[in-house]
Design a protein around this motif. Sequence first.
Motif, short mmCIF file in Angstrom:
data_model
loop_
_atom_site.label_atom_id
_atom_site.label_comp_id
_atom_site.label_asym_id
_atom_site.label_seq_id
_atom_site.Cartn_x
_atom_site.Cartn_y
_atom_site.Cartn_z
N ILE A 169 -13.62 -4.79 7.51
CA ILE A 169 -12.17 -5.52 7.58
C ILE A 169 -11.49 -4.82 6.85
CG2 ILE A 169 -11.18 -7.65 7.79
CD1 ILE A 169 -13.64 -9.08 8.12
N GLN A 170 -10.72 -3.76 7.46
CA GLN A 170 -9.73 -2.98 6.59
C GLN A 170 -8.41 -3.42 6.63
OE1 GLN A 170 -9.96 0.98 8.52
NE2 GLN A 170 -11.90 1.16 7.80
N GLY A 171 -8.21 -3.99 5.37
CA GLY A 171 -6.88 -4.61 5.32
C GLY A 171 -6.10 -3.96 3.98
N TRP A 172 -4.76 -4.23 3.85
CA TRP A 172 -3.59 -3.42 2.92
C TRP A 172 -4.38 -3.74 1.46
CZ3 TRP A 172 1.07 -5.41 0.33
CH2 TRP A 172 1.14 -6.85 0.18
N MET A 173 -4.91 -4.91 1.22
CA MET A 173 -5.18 -5.25 -0.25
C MET A 173 -6.45 -4.38 -0.68
SD MET A 173 -3.38 -7.39 -2.31
CE MET A 173 -1.87 -8.43 -2.15
N GLY A 174 -7.20 -3.76 0.15
CA GLY A 174 -8.09 -3.00 -0.04
C GLY A 174 -8.12 -1.63 -0.16
N THR A 175 -6.84 -0.97 -0.17
CA THR A 175 -6.12 0.33 -0.16
C THR A 175 -5.96 0.79 -1.59
OG1 THR A 175 -3.82 -0.02 0.31
CG2 THR A 175 -5.27 0.04 2.13
N GLN A 176 -6.03 2.28 -1.46
CA GLN A 176 -6.15 2.85 -2.86
C GLN A 176 -4.60 2.46 -3.48
OE1 GLN A 176 -6.69 7.28 -2.94
NE2 GLN A 176 -8.52 6.76 -1.56
N GLU A 177 -3.69 2.65 -2.73
CA GLU A 177 -2.27 2.24 -3.12
C GLU A 177 -1.70 1.27 -2.18
OE1 GLU A 177 -0.78 3.73 -5.94
OE2 GLU A 177 -2.38 5.09 -6.14
N VAL A 178 -1.87 -0.10 -2.81
CA VAL A 178 -1.53 -1.28 -1.94
C VAL A 178 0.00 -1.13 -1.19
CG1 VAL A 178 -0.89 -3.79 -2.00
CG2 VAL A 178 -3.14 -2.58 -3.16
N PHE A 179 1.00 -0.87 -2.27
CA PHE A 179 2.20 -1.05 -1.87
C PHE A 179 2.90 0.33 -1.42
CE2 PHE A 179 1.78 -4.43 -4.81
CZ PHE A 179 2.26 -5.60 -4.01
N THR A 180 2.06 1.43 -1.10
CA THR A 180 2.48 2.55 -0.24
C THR A 180 2.67 2.39 1.04
OG1 THR A 180 1.33 4.21 -2.04
CG2 THR A 180 2.14 4.91 0.21
N MET A 181 1.89 1.44 1.57
CA MET A 181 1.75 0.84 2.91
C MET A 181 1.92 2.21 3.93
SD MET A 181 4.14 -2.35 2.62
CE MET A 181 3.87 -3.59 1.58
N GLY A 182 1.01 3.10 3.71
CA GLY A 182 1.05 4.47 4.28
C GLY A 182 0.34 4.20 5.89
N PRO A 183 0.60 5.39 6.63
CA PRO A 183 0.21 5.35 8.02
C PRO A 183 -1.37 4.99 8.23
CG PRO A 183 0.79 7.42 7.29
CD PRO A 183 1.02 6.66 6.09
N ARG A 184 -2.05 5.33 7.19
CA ARG A 184 -3.65 5.24 7.47
C ARG A 184 -4.26 4.37 6.53
NH1 ARG A 184 -2.08 10.32 8.68
NH2 ARG A 184 -2.46 10.90 6.60
N TYR A 185 -5.50 3.89 6.89
CA TYR A 185 -6.13 3.17 5.80
C TYR A 185 -7.13 4.09 4.89
CZ TYR A 185 -9.63 0.18 3.71
OH TYR A 185 -10.42 -0.56 2.94
N GLU A 186 -6.89 4.18 3.46
CA GLU A 186 -7.43 4.71 2.46
C GLU A 186 -8.11 3.89 1.62
OE1 GLU A 186 -5.16 7.90 0.80
OE2 GLU A 186 -4.73 8.73 3.04
N ALA A 187 -9.55 3.83 1.71
CA ALA A 187 -10.11 2.70 0.97
C ALA A 187 -9.93 3.02 -0.59
CB ALA A 187 -11.55 2.84 1.38
#
Length: 453
Positions: A296-314
């Motif tokens: 379940i890939q969500g924004w809070m589990g990304t490397q840079e939470v507030f970058t909000m980039g085009p792709r999910y990067e865990a």
Amino acid sequence: MTEPTPGSAPRPASSSGVDAHLGYARRMDRSDGLAHFRRQFHGIPQDSDAGDGGAGAADTGSVVAYFDGNSLGRPTRASLERIQKFLTEAWGGRLIRGWDEEWMALPFTIGDAIGRAAIGAAPGQTFVGDSTTVTLYKLARAALESQLSLRDDGPFRTEIVVDTDNFPTDRYVLEGIAKERNLTLRWIESDTAGGVTPGQVAAVVGPQTSLVLLSHVAYRSGFIADVPAITKIAHDAGALVLWDLCHSAGSVPVELDAWGVDLAAGCTYKYLNGGPGSPAFGYVRAELQDALTQPIQGWMGTQEVFTMGPRYEAAYGIRRFISGTPAIVGMLAMQDTIAMIEQCGIQAVRDKSIALTEFAIALADDWLAPLGVTVASPRDPAMRGGHVTLSHPAMREVTARLWAQDVLPDYRDPGGLRIGLSPLSTSFEETYRGMAAVRETLRAELLERSGLG
């Protein structure tokens, strides 16, 4: 009465029956090293159990006996203050700044506190996030995806091991994943009055086993599974293990790191007193974290939470197992009970838990066995968690009648009345009163059934 020792339930010193049991309960309450914690719970007046062995029925407010701490724990007084302060100061005063100041880190700081106090986990391996169901799904699916690509001189690992008496959520989650990924469930037939043994696990794991999912403490019987032995058996077969700690965290000592456990999940509203629907915790062994991809890939589990980039990067580490915005308000109440457990030590909690359940079994043997009740939990305290199940065909009706009398156990088929005794908030005299109510209510129910009532 003599004081209980592990493996022996207390017995009255004479045939005086009720008086002997009550005297024992009051002596145990006077000598209880955890009694001061009881007065820190809402609904129990602060002057109760202050040295006279208990203040009678009034010490639990409107509740005569609360036997459901293994399903929903009492709120602490400190948590009521904490939540009110959060509403007016942290949320009401700091507003959006709260995320940067504390809230972003809260799933991990509370997770580490659970790790220290209750589950034997070093920092950086435990998070607080979603419901138990969602957390189990994420961890199970992550484990399975990592295993599906592995070969042992032959077939893919396509089998999941689970037992027939595991909690419904665990079974339903795995049934859904198996259907979704075309996997096979290998079922262990478990005893509803016992639980899964190492021998049963050894008989079903093999080269195709991908994941074993079991409960540390069985929700129905209270049976404690041998986590180190079963984990080793699964590892020797090349499988990963996911343990459900819902009925053990905060009640039974757990040593996830020392036991070599891969993954674990547990709820926080039972012995951790987080409140109705408080978010679950998840554990992922440090060595596995960056090798697993949670589904379940969500924004809070990304490397840079507030970058909000085009792709999910865990994210690296335990953060990658967070999905969406954490339920901050839902995390508040559990902190105070976690602090209590850390203060007194989980072994002290366990020691009182054993004494309480031994007392309940002694009362059941003396009062309820003549009425046809059997104990559907292990009698050996080393194999029994924090609750006792009492079995009789009339227990569904007895439970309903008890609730009407402000005595609150719960019911589980087949014919099981569960006595859940939370050590930090339950006294021996409360246990005595509740068990006496069970006896009288069962007698009344049986008399009505016989046409004599």
